[in-house]
Structures are given as C-alpha cells and as structure tokens.
Write a protein that holds these residues in place. Structure first.
Motif, PDB file in Angstrom:
ATOM      1  N   GLU A   1       0.829  -1.202   0.000  1.00  0.00           N
ATOM      2  CA  GLU A   1       0.000   0.000   0.000  1.00  0.00           C
ATOM      3  C   GLU A   1       0.863   1.252   0.000  1.00  0.00           C
ATOM      4  O   GLU A   1       0.558   2.224  -0.674  1.00  0.00           O
ATOM      5  CB  GLU A   1      -0.912  -0.004   1.233  1.00  0.00           C
ATOM      6  CG  GLU A   1      -1.877   1.152   1.244  1.00  0.00           C
ATOM      7  CD  GLU A   1      -2.835   1.094   2.413  1.00  0.00           C
ATOM      8  OE1 GLU A   1      -3.201   2.166   2.890  1.00  0.00           O
ATOM      9  OE2 GLU A   1      -3.212  -0.008   2.837  1.00  0.00           O
TER      10      GLU A   1
ATOM     11  N   TYR B   1       2.803   0.192  -6.075  1.00  0.00           N
ATOM     12  CA  TYR B   1       2.506   0.748  -4.762  1.00  0.00           C
ATOM     13  C   TYR B   1       1.337   1.717  -4.885  1.00  0.00           C
ATOM     14  O   TYR B   1       1.275   2.511  -5.811  1.00  0.00           O
ATOM     15  CB  TYR B   1       3.738   1.455  -4.183  1.00  0.00           C
ATOM     16  CG  TYR B   1       4.901   0.499  -4.032  1.00  0.00           C
ATOM     17  CD1 TYR B   1       4.985  -0.336  -2.935  1.00  0.00           C
ATOM     18  CD2 TYR B   1       5.881   0.405  -5.015  1.00  0.00           C
ATOM     19  CE1 TYR B   1       6.039  -1.244  -2.807  1.00  0.00           C
ATOM     20  CE2 TYR B   1       6.924  -0.502  -4.894  1.00  0.00           C
ATOM     21  CZ  TYR B   1       6.996  -1.320  -3.795  1.00  0.00           C
ATOM     22  OH  TYR B   1       8.019  -2.209  -3.672  1.00  0.00           O
ATOM     23  N   ASP B   2       0.408   1.623  -3.933  1.00  0.00           N
ATOM     24  CA  ASP B   2      -0.751   2.519  -3.960  1.00  0.00           C
ATOM     25  C   ASP B   2      -0.355   3.964  -3.687  1.00  0.00           C
ATOM     26  O   ASP B   2      -0.917   4.888  -4.271  1.00  0.00           O
ATOM     27  CB  ASP B   2      -1.788   2.083  -2.921  1.00  0.00           C
ATOM     28  CG  ASP B   2      -2.359   0.709  -3.216  1.00  0.00           C
ATOM     29  OD1 ASP B   2      -2.320   0.271  -4.387  1.00  0.00           O
ATOM     30  OD2 ASP B   2      -2.840   0.060  -2.268  1.00  0.00           O
ATOM     31  N   HIS B   3       0.607   4.147  -2.778  1.00  0.00           N
ATOM     32  CA  HIS B   3       1.015   5.489  -2.375  1.00  0.00           C
ATOM     33  C   HIS B   3       2.520   5.518  -2.147  1.00  0.00           C
ATOM     34  O   HIS B   3       3.118   4.498  -1.803  1.00  0.00           O
ATOM     35  CB  HIS B   3       0.313   5.909  -1.088  1.00  0.00           C
ATOM     36  CG  HIS B   3      -1.173   5.783  -1.164  1.00  0.00           C
ATOM     37  ND1 HIS B   3      -1.954   6.621  -1.911  1.00  0.00           N
ATOM     38  CD2 HIS B   3      -2.019   4.899  -0.596  1.00  0.00           C
ATOM     39  CE1 HIS B   3      -3.213   6.273  -1.803  1.00  0.00           C
ATOM     40  NE2 HIS B   3      -3.286   5.214  -1.013  1.00  0.00           N
TER      41      HIS B   3
ATOM     42  N   ASN C   1      -1.683   8.968   5.934  1.00  0.00           N
ATOM     43  CA  ASN C   1      -2.844   8.252   5.407  1.00  0.00           C
ATOM     44  C   ASN C   1      -4.006   9.199   5.122  1.00  0.00           C
ATOM     45  O   ASN C   1      -4.778   8.966   4.200  1.00  0.00           O
ATOM     46  CB  ASN C   1      -3.276   7.139   6.360  1.00  0.00           C
ATOM     47  CG  ASN C   1      -2.330   5.952   6.303  1.00  0.00           C
ATOM     48  OD1 ASN C   1      -1.632   5.761   5.310  1.00  0.00           O
ATOM     49  ND2 ASN C   1      -2.286   5.189   7.362  1.00  0.00           N
TER      50      ASN C   1
END
Length: 136
Positions: free
Chosen positions: A19, A64-66, A132
């Motif tokens: 993530e 990767y998401d972020h 986040n």
C-alpha cells in the motif's frame, strides 16, 4: 567519462507490492525504520540528494498505492537543503513528504538516537497516520 550508477538501496528486500512505499534519504534510515516499523516497503537512492530517472521512477512506483518521501530536515540551515530537495520532488512527482520537526534531528536515525525507541515509534505512528489522511 564518469558514469553514475543508480543504486536503489533495500529494493531486493522490499515487498514488490504494498500500500505504501517510503523513500528514505539513506540506508541507515531504512534500517532504523525497519527495526521500529517492520512490514513497510522502504527504499533509498544512492544517498541524500539523489533521485532516479523518470523511467526508473515509473517502473518503481507502479506496484505501490502510495509513495511517501521522508526527507532530511537540515534546520537551522538557511536555505535548508533537505527541505528544498523534498519540496522539489514532492511537487515534481506529486507525492507528499514528511521530515523530523525543526530543532529535533536531521533524520529518523538521529531522532532515534536522541529520543529513544518509544518516542520515535510514537512519532512515526503519527507520521503514518497523518500521511494516510493525505491519501483519502
């Protein structure tokens, strides 16, 4: 003529998909974060102030998401090279950056040496929690 070879530190030991990918400024900071926050994908380029070519970047981040850049804070230097580097790359690649608070330590491994394990984990948890929020 001299050739610069890009080394992505810790890449072989980093999850290939996650993530969150955290980019640190040095290998010692990777080791500190891995000890305190195991399970995160954490890399660094050759050293402070180093970055990769755009094609390497695109290949690197696709799984990767972020991505979060954890920059050095060279306070009280003015100009502050760590923050200037972070701002430049944050804008260029549209990724958030964080650093240690002014007047504490220049990087996470120095923060750990100065404040100890518990305070550093608390700081890192706040960083991850606040980061986040940026990804929502």
């Amino acid at each position: 003529f001299p050739v610069t070879i890009l080394v992505i530190q810790n890449l072989p030991h980093t999850p290939k998909q996650a993530e969150l990918l955290i980019i640190q400024s040095s290998y010692k900071d990777i080791l500190t974060m891995e000890e305190l926050m195991p399970g995160y994908a954490i890399i660094a380029f050759n050293g402070e102030g180093m970055w990769c070519e755009d094609d390497t970047w695109e290949g690197l981040i696709k799984n990767y998401d972020h991505v979060l850049l954890f920059a050095n804070n060279d306070y009280p230097k003015n100009p502050n090279p760590g923050l200037e580097f972070a701002r430049k790359h944050s804008l260029l690649y549209k990724i958030p950056f964080v650093c240690t608070p002014d007047g504490t330590a220049s990087d996470i491994s120095d923060y750990y040496k100065k404040y100890g394990k518990e305070m550093t984990i608390e700081f890192l948890n706040k960083v991850i929690e606040n980061t986040n929020l940026l990804f929502i």
